[in-house]
Design a protein around this motif. Structure first.
Motif, PDB file in Angstrom:
ATOM      1  N   MET A 512       7.396 -12.137   8.759  1.00  9.30           N
ATOM      2  CA  MET A 512       6.068 -12.395   9.318  1.00  9.30           C
ATOM      3  C   MET A 512       5.478 -11.103   9.883  1.00  9.30           C
ATOM      4  O   MET A 512       4.308 -10.766   9.637  1.00  9.30           O
ATOM      5  CB  MET A 512       6.166 -13.454  10.420  1.00  9.30           C
ATOM      6  N   ASP A 513       6.298 -10.356  10.608  1.00  5.29           N
ATOM      7  CA  ASP A 513       5.833  -9.110  11.195  1.00  5.29           C
ATOM      8  C   ASP A 513       5.503  -8.090  10.105  1.00  5.29           C
ATOM      9  O   ASP A 513       4.448  -7.452  10.132  1.00  5.29           O
ATOM     10  CB  ASP A 513       6.900  -8.555  12.140  1.00  5.29           C
ATOM     11  N   LEU A 514       6.408  -7.955   9.126  1.00  2.62           N
ATOM     12  CA  LEU A 514       6.184  -7.030   8.020  1.00  2.62           C
ATOM     13  C   LEU A 514       4.933  -7.408   7.248  1.00  2.62           C
ATOM     14  O   LEU A 514       4.118  -6.541   6.875  1.00  2.62           O
ATOM     15  CB  LEU A 514       7.393  -7.026   7.072  1.00  2.62           C
ATOM     16  N   GLY A 515       4.766  -8.698   6.987  1.00  2.91           N
ATOM     17  CA  GLY A 515       3.617  -9.152   6.215  1.00  2.91           C
ATOM     18  C   GLY A 515       2.299  -8.748   6.832  1.00  2.91           C
ATOM     19  O   GLY A 515       1.380  -8.289   6.136  1.00  2.91           O
ATOM     20  N   MET A 516       2.188  -8.894   8.149  1.00  9.24           N
ATOM     21  CA  MET A 516       0.934  -8.539   8.810  1.00  9.24           C
ATOM     22  C   MET A 516       0.792  -7.032   8.958  1.00  9.24           C
ATOM     23  O   MET A 516      -0.293  -6.471   8.720  1.00  9.24           O
ATOM     24  CB  MET A 516       0.844  -9.225  10.173  1.00  9.24           C
ATOM     25  N   ARG A 517       1.858  -6.343   9.357  1.00 10.68           N
ATOM     26  CA  ARG A 517       1.763  -4.886   9.515  1.00 10.68           C
ATOM     27  C   ARG A 517       1.356  -4.219   8.203  1.00 10.68           C
ATOM     28  O   ARG A 517       0.490  -3.335   8.174  1.00 10.68           O
ATOM     29  CB  ARG A 517       3.104  -4.322   9.992  1.00 10.68           C
ATOM     30  N   GLN A 518       2.016  -4.637   7.103  1.00 11.19           N
ATOM     31  CA  GLN A 518       1.738  -4.028   5.808  1.00 11.19           C
ATOM     32  C   GLN A 518       0.322  -4.352   5.337  1.00 11.19           C
ATOM     33  O   GLN A 518      -0.376  -3.495   4.787  1.00 11.19           O
ATOM     34  CB  GLN A 518       2.757  -4.507   4.778  1.00 11.19           C
ATOM     35  N   SER A 519      -0.100  -5.584   5.548  1.00  5.73           N
ATOM     36  CA  SER A 519      -1.429  -5.989   5.107  1.00  5.73           C
ATOM     37  C   SER A 519      -2.518  -5.257   5.890  1.00  5.73           C
ATOM     38  O   SER A 519      -3.551  -4.849   5.328  1.00  5.73           O
ATOM     39  CB  SER A 519      -1.593  -7.508   5.255  1.00  5.73           C
ATOM     40  N   ILE A 520      -2.311  -5.073   7.185  1.00  5.79           N
ATOM     41  CA  ILE A 520      -3.278  -4.326   8.004  1.00  5.79           C
ATOM     42  C   ILE A 520      -3.336  -2.870   7.556  1.00  5.79           C
ATOM     43  O   ILE A 520      -4.414  -2.271   7.424  1.00  5.79           O
ATOM     44  CB  ILE A 520      -2.907  -4.428   9.499  1.00  5.79           C
ATOM     45  N   LYS A 521      -2.156  -2.298   7.282  1.00  2.00           N
ATOM     46  CA  LYS A 521      -2.084  -0.904   6.835  1.00  2.00           C
ATOM     47  C   LYS A 521      -2.846  -0.702   5.533  1.00  2.00           C
ATOM     48  O   LYS A 521      -3.638   0.244   5.392  1.00  2.00           O
ATOM     49  CB  LYS A 521      -0.626  -0.502   6.662  1.00  2.00           C
ATOM     50  N   VAL A 522      -2.641  -1.598   4.583  1.00  2.00           N
ATOM     51  CA  VAL A 522      -3.315  -1.493   3.288  1.00  2.00           C
ATOM     52  C   VAL A 522      -4.822  -1.651   3.453  1.00  2.00           C
ATOM     53  O   VAL A 522      -5.618  -0.910   2.852  1.00  2.00           O
ATOM     54  CB  VAL A 522      -2.771  -2.542   2.299  1.00  2.00           C
ATOM     55  N   SER A 523      -5.226  -2.605   4.282  1.00  4.20           N
ATOM     56  CA  SER A 523      -6.667  -2.830   4.467  1.00  4.20           C
ATOM     57  C   SER A 523      -7.336  -1.611   5.095  1.00  4.20           C
ATOM     58  O   SER A 523      -8.472  -1.257   4.741  1.00  4.20           O
ATOM     59  CB  SER A 523      -6.900  -4.074   5.336  1.00  4.20           C
ATOM     60  N   GLN A 524      -6.633  -0.942   6.016  1.00  9.20           N
ATOM     61  CA  GLN A 524      -7.197   0.256   6.641  1.00  9.20           C
ATOM     62  C   GLN A 524      -7.330   1.386   5.625  1.00  9.20           C
ATOM     63  O   GLN A 524      -8.311   2.139   5.636  1.00  9.20           O
ATOM     64  CB  GLN A 524      -6.326   0.681   7.821  1.00  9.20           C
ATOM     65  N   LEU A 525      -6.341   1.501   4.745  1.00  4.45           N
ATOM     66  CA  LEU A 525      -6.410   2.527   3.700  1.00  4.45           C
ATOM     67  C   LEU A 525      -7.581   2.277   2.760  1.00  4.45           C
ATOM     68  O   LEU A 525      -8.145   3.203   2.173  1.00  4.45           O
ATOM     69  CB  LEU A 525      -5.101   2.564   2.906  1.00  4.45           C
ATOM     70  N   MET A 526      -7.936   1.011   2.608  1.00  9.02           N
ATOM     71  CA  MET A 526      -9.044   0.651   1.711  1.00  9.02           C
ATOM     72  C   MET A 526     -10.399   0.719   2.412  1.00  9.02           C
ATOM     73  O   MET A 526     -11.438   0.488   1.797  1.00  9.02           O
ATOM     74  CB  MET A 526      -8.817  -0.757   1.152  1.00  9.02           C
ATOM     75  N   GLY A 527     -10.391   1.006   3.732  1.00  9.12           N
ATOM     76  CA  GLY A 527     -11.651   1.167   4.459  1.00  9.12           C
ATOM     77  C   GLY A 527     -12.092  -0.032   5.258  1.00  9.12           C
ATOM     78  O   GLY A 527     -13.280  -0.153   5.593  1.00  9.12           O
ATOM     79  N   ALA A 528     -11.142  -0.923   5.577  1.00  7.69           N
ATOM     80  CA  ALA A 528     -11.513  -2.113   6.351  1.00  7.69           C
ATOM     81  C   ALA A 528     -12.048  -1.721   7.727  1.00  7.69           C
ATOM     82  O   ALA A 528     -11.550  -0.782   8.356  1.00  7.69           O
ATOM     83  CB  ALA A 528     -10.307  -3.024   6.499  1.00  7.69           C
ATOM     84  N   LYS A 529     -13.050  -2.409   8.207  1.00  8.90           N
ATOM     85  CA  LYS A 529     -13.631  -2.157   9.528  1.00  8.90           C
ATOM     86  C   LYS A 529     -12.996  -3.116  10.526  1.00  8.90           C
ATOM     87  O   LYS A 529     -13.463  -4.226  10.727  1.00  8.90           O
ATOM     88  CB  LYS A 529     -15.147  -2.319   9.476  1.00  8.90           C
ATOM     89  N   LEU A 530     -11.927  -2.670  11.140  1.00 10.73           N
ATOM     90  CA  LEU A 530     -11.186  -3.502  12.098  1.00 10.73           C
ATOM     91  C   LEU A 530     -11.467  -3.047  13.519  1.00 10.73           C
ATOM     92  O   LEU A 530     -11.718  -1.872  13.762  1.00 10.73           O
ATOM     93  CB  LEU A 530      -9.684  -3.428  11.808  1.00 10.73           C
TER      94      LEU A 530
END
Length: 530
Positions: A512-530
């Protein structure tokens, strides 16, 4: 040639010296089986000479007939008044599902994925349909009737590995692509090598899990599916040539030895240590490994060990061979997956040639991570099919077990349980198919980055669905799910095996922790506005 009897002829065989019964239209001579019947001889004598189908279905599963039936079968019941002999095979009750839109299987609601019925799918073609039928026949003949026996014996016969290797089943689950460089034969079911894709492996893994035994499934291909890919992907040419073909043919066995008494999900914290000899020709390996699938009978061990600094940058992978002095294994007594050969392994001053290094020294962590998506997807596939098995068994049982004057399935509270099981299973399956499709399109270098998080979350979804379905199935079966063997055999066994899926490959909390950490990391690399 099959001998046909009238009901009157069968009725004449009704004593303890000559006892016949009818089950599902077939005639069995159970005289020699009277003393072996688990319910006692009187149970059979009460139905001697009669149709015992209802009684049989109430207390036994179909695998019993698969196992004992061929030796006891004497013929079938004829609808005509006179006994005859026929050479005609019975007409299948449903179509074989070899063309798009044609149903396949027993058609139990939600007992198989939707595309097995008359639903259309963009993921599958005729090659997938041929493979589906091929593996189902293998499982129903070679595995399903014997799972309880193997579980109780805590091992599976060596002959099964050879059969699975010859059938192309072992090469099919060893890493995604068809390993043409190590297997002389083409894929099963007349599938061209150029056609083989991730959905073929999905089908093989899913159909194998229909046996309803994590122990049998892990025993057959658990160690292979996680222990061999590091060798195939990172081993030297000599190592691959010497190790891989025999493992894929079922002649030799391999396992992955990472987990220790001190380190499980925290792979970077492992303590097993390997030091080079002064001449640089060998590693001297010392340490312990625990909960290692297939370790009891493995010929080869893909061992994670520390060769450098603390943490992930000091880990290497070594191919250890059982013939090397100082390797000892012993079977562990666990809650489930009994037939898988789960073991405790000790390495005491094991002398390993440097040629057995897999990949580069101190770069083993990357090799371990490389196969995690494949391993976790395999766990998710198995867990979700086991959920289907629980649902399918519950539906079948619910249609023949009566309480308070009606079938179990006619009680709204039971239908609610079945509905909740079905919606969880189907949602998980749809997510699986979506992620598997990405592996057929996405470049390999992106898959570790972009799919790691979703696959980790999928594993949690699948194992929690499995836990839910196993519990609800056990409630539906009642006492039959509390005793080993018999009508509730699969449900009882799978209920014990839930933790073997929720913890290995990354516990739910870690995933669960890995799933969210990795998904947030990828979204930031793609330019997500968090």
């Amino acid at each position: 040639m099959s001998k046909l009897f009238t009901s009157d002829q069968v009725a004449a065989h009704n004593t303890d010296k000559d006892c016949w019964i009818i089950v599902e239209g077939k005639v069995y001579d159970v005289t020699t089986f009277l003393n072996d019947h688990p319910g006692g001889r009187k149970v059979l004598l009460k139905v001697a000479g009669t149709d015992a189908t209802t009684q049989f279905q109430q207390f036994h599963n179909a695998a019993v007939l698969e196992k004992f039936g061929p030796e006891l079968l004497v013929g079938a019941v004829s609808a005509h008044s006179e006994a005859t002999t026929t050479s005609e095979e019975p007409t299948p009750s449903i179509a074989e599902g070899m063309t798009e839109g044609e149903p396949f299987g027993e058609l139990v609601p939600f007992g198989d994925p939707y595309w097995y019925q008359d639903w259309y799918s963009p993921y599958y073609d005729d090659s997938h349909r041929r493979l589906r039928r091929f593996v189902r026949i293998f499982v129903e003949k070679e595995m399903m009737p014997f799972c309880h026996e193997w579980d109780e014996a805590k091992k599976i016969p060596a002959s099964l590995f050879l059969k699975a290797g010859a059938a192309g089943i072992l090469p099919a689950v060893a890493g995604g692509h068809w390993p043409v460089e190590y297997v002389a034969s083409p894929p099963p079911a007349d599938i061209a090598i150029s056609e083989w894709n991730a959905f073929h492996e999905f089908i093989v893994c899913d159909e194998l899990a229909r046996c309803g035994s994590g122990g049998a499934l892990w025993g057959l291909c658990g160690g292979l599916g996680i222990g061999l890919p590091p060798v195939m992907n990172f081993g030297s040419a000599e190592l691959k040539k010497r190790i891989v073909p025999d493992c894929l043919s079922g002649k030799k066995f391999i396992c992955l030895a990472i987990t220790e008494p001190y380190a499980g999900s925290d792979v970077a914290g492992l303590r097993t240590e390997a030091k080079k000899t002064p001449d640089g020709k060998f590693y001297i390996l010392n340490g312990e490994k625990k909960w290692i699938t297939n370790g009891v009978y493995a010929d080869y061990f893909t061992v994670a060990c520390r060769t450098g600094e603390p943490g992930m940058n000091g880990i290497s992978l070594l191919l250890v061979e059982r013939s090397m002095k100082g390797v000892t294994t012993r079977q562990m007594q666990c809650s489930g997956v009994w037939a898988s050969g789960t073991s405790y392994i000790a390495f005491e001053d094991v002398k390993v040639p440097v040629e057995n290094l897999i990949g580069r020294e101190n770069k083993g962590f990357k090799a371990i991570m490389f196969n995690f998506n494949h391993e976790r997807m395999g766990i998710a596939i198995q867990a979700n099919r086991f959920s289907r098995v629980c649902l399918e068994e519950s539906l079948k049982y619910g249609h023949k077990r009566k309480t308070f004057g009606k079938n179990l399935v006619d009680h709204p509270v039971i239908r609610q349980k079945l509905a909740n099981m079905a919606r969880k299973v189907e949602a998980t399956h749809a997510w699986m198919e979506s992620l598997i499709y990405q592996t057929t399109r996405m470049p390999p270098e992106l898959q570790m980055l972009k799919l790691g998080g979703p696959i980790a979350l999928l594993k949690v979804q699948a194992t929690q669905t499995f836990e839910y379905c196993a519990r609800e199935a056990a409630q539906i079966f009642g006492g039959l799910a509390y005793s080993r063997g018999g009508q509730g055999e699969k449900v009882e066994r799978l209920y014990r095996e839930v933790r073997a899926y929720a913890i290995p490959g990354g516990s739910e909390e870690i995933m669960m922790d890995l799933g969210m950490r990795q998904s947030i990391k990828v979204s930031q690399l793609m330019g997500a506005k968090l």
